[in-house]
Design a protein around this motif. Structure first.
Motif, PDB file in Angstrom:
ATOM      1  N   ALA A 182       8.090 -74.779 -63.332  1.00 41.64           N
ATOM      2  CA  ALA A 182       6.567 -74.735 -62.891  1.00 41.64           C
ATOM      3  C   ALA A 182       6.073 -73.738 -64.037  1.00 41.64           C
ATOM      4  CB  ALA A 182       6.264 -74.203 -61.861  1.00 41.64           C
ATOM      5  N   ALA A 183       4.639 -73.910 -64.406  1.00 43.74           N
ATOM      6  CA  ALA A 183       3.871 -73.292 -65.224  1.00 43.74           C
ATOM      7  C   ALA A 183       2.576 -73.358 -65.014  1.00 43.74           C
ATOM      8  CB  ALA A 183       4.276 -73.441 -66.690  1.00 43.74           C
ATOM      9  N   GLY A 184       1.626 -72.345 -65.112  1.00 42.40           N
ATOM     10  CA  GLY A 184       0.298 -72.577 -64.611  1.00 42.40           C
ATOM     11  C   GLY A 184      -0.498 -71.408 -65.490  1.00 42.40           C
ATOM     12  N   TYR A 185      -1.706 -71.469 -65.414  1.00 47.72           N
ATOM     13  CA  TYR A 185      -2.856 -70.727 -65.869  1.00 47.72           C
ATOM     14  C   TYR A 185      -4.020 -70.564 -64.630  1.00 47.72           C
ATOM     15  CZ  TYR A 185      -7.336 -69.067 -67.794  1.00 47.72           C
ATOM     16  OH  TYR A 185      -8.453 -68.081 -68.175  1.00 47.72           O
ATOM     17  N   GLY A 186      -4.334 -69.390 -64.629  1.00 49.71           N
ATOM     18  CA  GLY A 186      -5.440 -68.852 -63.797  1.00 49.71           C
ATOM     19  C   GLY A 186      -6.579 -67.910 -63.920  1.00 49.71           C
ATOM     20  N   PHE A 187      -7.743 -68.151 -63.765  1.00 54.46           N
ATOM     21  CA  PHE A 187      -8.861 -67.305 -63.896  1.00 54.46           C
ATOM     22  C   PHE A 187      -9.502 -66.961 -62.679  1.00 54.46           C
ATOM     23  CE2 PHE A 187     -13.503 -67.293 -64.171  1.00 54.46           C
ATOM     24  CZ  PHE A 187     -13.914 -65.955 -65.356  1.00 54.46           C
ATOM     25  N   PHE A 188      -9.903 -65.724 -62.487  1.00 48.46           N
ATOM     26  CA  PHE A 188     -10.340 -65.195 -61.124  1.00 48.46           C
ATOM     27  C   PHE A 188     -11.335 -64.210 -61.797  1.00 48.46           C
ATOM     28  CE2 PHE A 188      -7.354 -65.469 -57.355  1.00 48.46           C
ATOM     29  CZ  PHE A 188      -6.957 -66.589 -57.693  1.00 48.46           C
ATOM     30  N   ASN A 189     -12.745 -64.396 -61.203  1.00 51.36           N
ATOM     31  CA  ASN A 189     -13.670 -63.429 -61.544  1.00 51.36           C
ATOM     32  C   ASN A 189     -14.161 -63.176 -60.055  1.00 51.36           C
ATOM     33  OD1 ASN A 189     -16.989 -63.144 -61.578  1.00 51.36           O
ATOM     34  ND2 ASN A 189     -15.633 -62.351 -63.496  1.00 51.36           N
ATOM     35  N   SER A 190     -14.014 -61.738 -59.924  1.00 51.97           N
ATOM     36  CA  SER A 190     -14.296 -60.870 -58.573  1.00 51.97           C
ATOM     37  C   SER A 190     -15.388 -60.362 -58.467  1.00 51.97           C
ATOM     38  CB  SER A 190     -12.923 -60.391 -57.747  1.00 51.97           C
ATOM     39  OG  SER A 190     -12.038 -61.125 -57.730  1.00 51.97           O
ATOM     40  N   ARG A 191     -16.379 -60.296 -57.842  1.00 52.59           N
ATOM     41  CA  ARG A 191     -17.492 -59.561 -57.829  1.00 52.59           C
ATOM     42  C   ARG A 191     -17.674 -58.807 -56.462  1.00 52.59           C
ATOM     43  NH1 ARG A 191     -17.033 -58.852 -62.101  1.00 52.59           N
ATOM     44  NH2 ARG A 191     -17.886 -59.776 -64.157  1.00 52.59           N
ATOM     45  N   ILE A 192     -17.460 -57.591 -56.213  1.00 54.71           N
ATOM     46  CA  ILE A 192     -17.194 -57.085 -55.086  1.00 54.71           C
ATOM     47  C   ILE A 192     -18.302 -55.975 -54.891  1.00 54.71           C
ATOM     48  CG2 ILE A 192     -15.616 -55.426 -53.428  1.00 54.71           C
ATOM     49  CD1 ILE A 192     -13.362 -56.971 -55.074  1.00 54.71           C
ATOM     50  N   GLY A 193     -18.765 -55.624 -53.607  1.00 52.66           N
ATOM     51  CA  GLY A 193     -19.761 -54.555 -53.353  1.00 52.66           C
ATOM     52  C   GLY A 193     -19.598 -54.506 -51.733  1.00 52.66           C
ATOM     53  N   SER A 194     -20.601 -53.704 -51.461  1.00 54.47           N
ATOM     54  CA  SER A 194     -20.944 -53.125 -50.089  1.00 54.47           C
ATOM     55  C   SER A 194     -21.322 -54.450 -49.145  1.00 54.47           C
ATOM     56  CB  SER A 194     -21.747 -52.027 -49.792  1.00 54.47           C
ATOM     57  OG  SER A 194     -21.158 -50.741 -50.457  1.00 54.47           O
ATOM     58  N   VAL A 195     -21.148 -54.519 -48.138  1.00 55.29           N
ATOM     59  CA  VAL A 195     -22.082 -55.369 -47.421  1.00 55.29           C
ATOM     60  C   VAL A 195     -23.446 -55.317 -47.282  1.00 55.29           C
ATOM     61  CG1 VAL A 195     -22.500 -56.324 -44.922  1.00 55.29           C
ATOM     62  CG2 VAL A 195     -20.076 -55.735 -45.440  1.00 55.29           C
ATOM     63  N   ASP A 196     -24.192 -56.463 -47.715  1.00 59.17           N
ATOM     64  CA  ASP A 196     -25.736 -56.498 -47.875  1.00 59.17           C
ATOM     65  C   ASP A 196     -26.396 -56.364 -46.484  1.00 59.17           C
ATOM     66  OD1 ASP A 196     -28.457 -56.637 -48.519  1.00 59.17           O
ATOM     67  OD2 ASP A 196     -27.870 -58.193 -50.119  1.00 59.17           O
ATOM     68  N   ILE A 197     -26.533 -55.431 -45.890  1.00 58.23           N
ATOM     69  CA  ILE A 197     -27.021 -55.171 -44.487  1.00 58.23           C
ATOM     70  C   ILE A 197     -28.421 -55.581 -44.597  1.00 58.23           C
ATOM     71  CG2 ILE A 197     -27.670 -53.277 -42.758  1.00 58.23           C
ATOM     72  CD1 ILE A 197     -24.629 -53.820 -43.147  1.00 58.23           C
ATOM     73  N   GLU A 198     -29.316 -55.402 -45.513  1.00 58.10           N
ATOM     74  CA  GLU A 198     -30.562 -55.877 -45.524  1.00 58.10           C
ATOM     75  C   GLU A 198     -30.646 -57.551 -45.304  1.00 58.10           C
ATOM     76  OE1 GLU A 198     -34.740 -55.777 -48.291  1.00 58.10           O
ATOM     77  OE2 GLU A 198     -33.090 -54.538 -48.727  1.00 58.10           O
ATOM     78  N   LYS A 199     -29.767 -57.928 -46.113  1.00 56.45           N
ATOM     79  CA  LYS A 199     -29.726 -59.317 -45.929  1.00 56.45           C
ATOM     80  C   LYS A 199     -29.411 -60.085 -44.800  1.00 56.45           C
ATOM     81  CE  LYS A 199     -28.215 -63.399 -48.841  1.00 56.45           C
ATOM     82  NZ  LYS A 199     -27.436 -63.734 -49.982  1.00 56.45           N
ATOM     83  N   LEU A 200     -28.262 -59.495 -44.067  1.00 55.45           N
ATOM     84  CA  LEU A 200     -27.853 -59.901 -42.928  1.00 55.45           C
ATOM     85  C   LEU A 200     -28.827 -59.422 -41.683  1.00 55.45           C
ATOM     86  CD1 LEU A 200     -23.886 -58.967 -42.874  1.00 55.45           C
ATOM     87  CD2 LEU A 200     -25.010 -61.007 -43.555  1.00 55.45           C
ATOM     88  N   ASN A 201     -29.542 -58.420 -41.881  1.00 60.89           N
ATOM     89  CA  ASN A 201     -30.681 -58.235 -40.797  1.00 60.89           C
ATOM     90  C   ASN A 201     -31.938 -58.985 -41.070  1.00 60.89           C
ATOM     91  OD1 ASN A 201     -29.316 -56.229 -39.373  1.00 60.89           O
ATOM     92  ND2 ASN A 201     -29.981 -54.379 -40.755  1.00 60.89           N
TER      93      ASN A 201
END
Length: 456
Positions: A182-201
């Motif tokens: 088995a062989a493979g390639y992966g690409f992960f782009n993660s964008r992380i931050g605090s919960v957007d309270i204003e949007k959820l409210n």
């Protein structure tokens, strides 16, 4: 305030069940339903679909569709397929979403090289985050319970993540052995931050607003438990290589056989992983034992995964490594694909081990609408444990918060148990409903999961 309401999703799954069950009852009256009904070969294209419908008081109403298209060709390879194309699209009214296409085929490339490809973009406004090292990080239910005096916010154990994911994997049999490379390639782009309270409210009544307070993720960043260079995510290119030993009699729900694999995943600096380069090793053994032919099977999975070189960023530590998965929920120990009934991502460490044990009982099998169906019940127990902890320097943390959020404990087993139902069409499209209970309140309470396929 109700927290997570899965009623609509359960009703949608129940409706699918009833569509199948109604003709079953008619057939049962004619004494034609039993477990020895001959399987009829499938040809050409076959489509299975399921609505994605749910409601979460914080994330909003979820709507969407998942579908799996199978090409069986002339039927000579059935129950195998020539190729499979899986697609899932869903949205919530507060901005979360799943966009995924997954392709699998043993016959597309010459020399029987199997190719699997995943293209996903996942947006999560409130991804579960319970800290590191299992029981060393305290889970306090009162922090998210509005009726409790200790309430902080319903999204205290959450953060935001946007994940773009591409994986391309290949496998090929080695000679006449039940062995594949088995062989493979992966690409992960993660964008992380605090919960957007204003949007959820947005659009909420005054009394239902989420408070503007720090969550656990914000505290970890402030205290340096999550390094500044990792706090907002990052991009990773990685390579996979491994060996697979496979004697299963069929893939979707084996009655007998072994499926074991050893996989090395590395994110080296020469592929652009300048901030963090690391290598992980994953060992997984699965075995299927027939207790009663075509009726009762005992299946178990044992696994270990850990970092063997370098330092993986916190957001890649939960990722479970294997040679084949099409789930969007494979983040780590806890939840639908690992420890059912335990909070998602509850068990995060630099190395961990886990086990899943299931008794699978096919109690009904029939042919209708030119399709092959069977119903299966399963009872299960899942467990996991941290075998190597992540470094956490707690100096400088206020004593009251240190006492509330951390506890020096020996790593013990996180255990859950429960039961589920499977409804399979042509062996490959399998609607799965599981209900799990956590064995310890430190891991949560319970969980209901509606997915496709058996967990392993």
């Amino acid at each position: 305030m109700k927290k997570r309401i899965l009623l609509l999703k359960v009703l949608a799954a129940s409706a699918c069940c009833l569509l199948v069950l109604s003709p079953v009852q008619l057939m049962a009256q004619a004494d034609s339903v039993n477990l020895t009904v001959a399987e009829q070969s499938k040809k050409g294209l076959n489509l299975g679909a399921l609505p994605a419908v749910a409601f979460d008081s914080d994330l909003g109403f979820q709507y969407g569709l998942l579908a799996n298209l199978f090409q069986y060709g002339d039927g000579t390879v059935y129950p195998d397929y020539r190729w499979s194309l899986y697609a899932e699209w869903s949205r919530t009214t507060k901005g979360s979403g799943i966009n995924q296409i997954f392709f699998d085929s043993k016959y597309l490339l010459p020399h029987q090289i199997r190719v699997t490809a995943d293209f996903s973009f996942l947006t999560e406004q409130a991804l579960d985050f319970y800290g590191f090292n299992g029981y060393e990080s305290i889970y306090n239910m009162s922090f998210t319970d509005e009726e409790d005096p200790g309430y902080i916010t319903r999204v205290f154990y959450r953060h935001e993540r946007k994940l773009a994911r591409i994986t391309l994997d290949f496998q090929q049999k080695i000679g006449d052995l039940p062995l594949r490379w088995a062989a493979g390639y992966g690409f992960f782009n993660s964008r992380i931050g605090s919960v957007d309270i204003e949007k959820l409210n947005k659009g909420r009544d005054e009394e239902d607003l989420l408070p503007e307070v720090e969550g656990l993720y914000d505290k970890y960043v402030k205290w340096g438990l999550i390094p500044a260079e990792e706090a907002d995510g990052g991009t990773h290119n990685f390579l996979k290589a491994g060996l697979v030993y496979d004697t299963r009699d069929n893939e979707p729900n084996p009655n007998r056989g072994i499926w074991s694999e050893m996989v090395i995943m590395t994110a080296p600096r020469f592929l652009g992983n300048s901030e963090t380069a690391y290598t992980k090793l994953a060992l997984t053994h699965r075995q299927y034992l027939t207790l009663k032919k075509n009726t009762l099977t005992f299946a178990y999975r044992l696994g270990w995964q850990g970092t063997i070189d370098g330092k993986a960023p916190f957001y890649m530590q939960p990722y479970m490594i294997n040679t084949y998965t099409k789930s969007t929920k494979n983040d780590g120990l806890g939840g639908a694909r690992s420890l059912r009934g335990i909070l998602r991502n509850r068990v995060v460490g630099d190395a961990f081990t886990y086990g899943n044990f299931e008794l699978r009982y096919k109690f009904l099998k029939f042919h209708k609408w030119k399709q092959n169906f069977y119903f299966s019940l399963n009872g299960f127990s899942d467990m996991g444990m941290i075998t190597k902890t992540m470094d956490m320097n707690l100096t400088g943390i206020p004593e009251d918060e240190k006492t509330a959020l951390f506890k020096s404990e020996d790593q013990g087993l996180h255990i859950s148990y429960g039961a589920g139902l499977r409804i399979a069409m042509n062996q490959n499209f399998i609607v799965a409903v599981d209900y799990g209970l956590a064995g310890d309140k430190r891991d949560g309470d319970k969980g209901m999961y509606i997915n496709l396929g058996f967990m392993f």
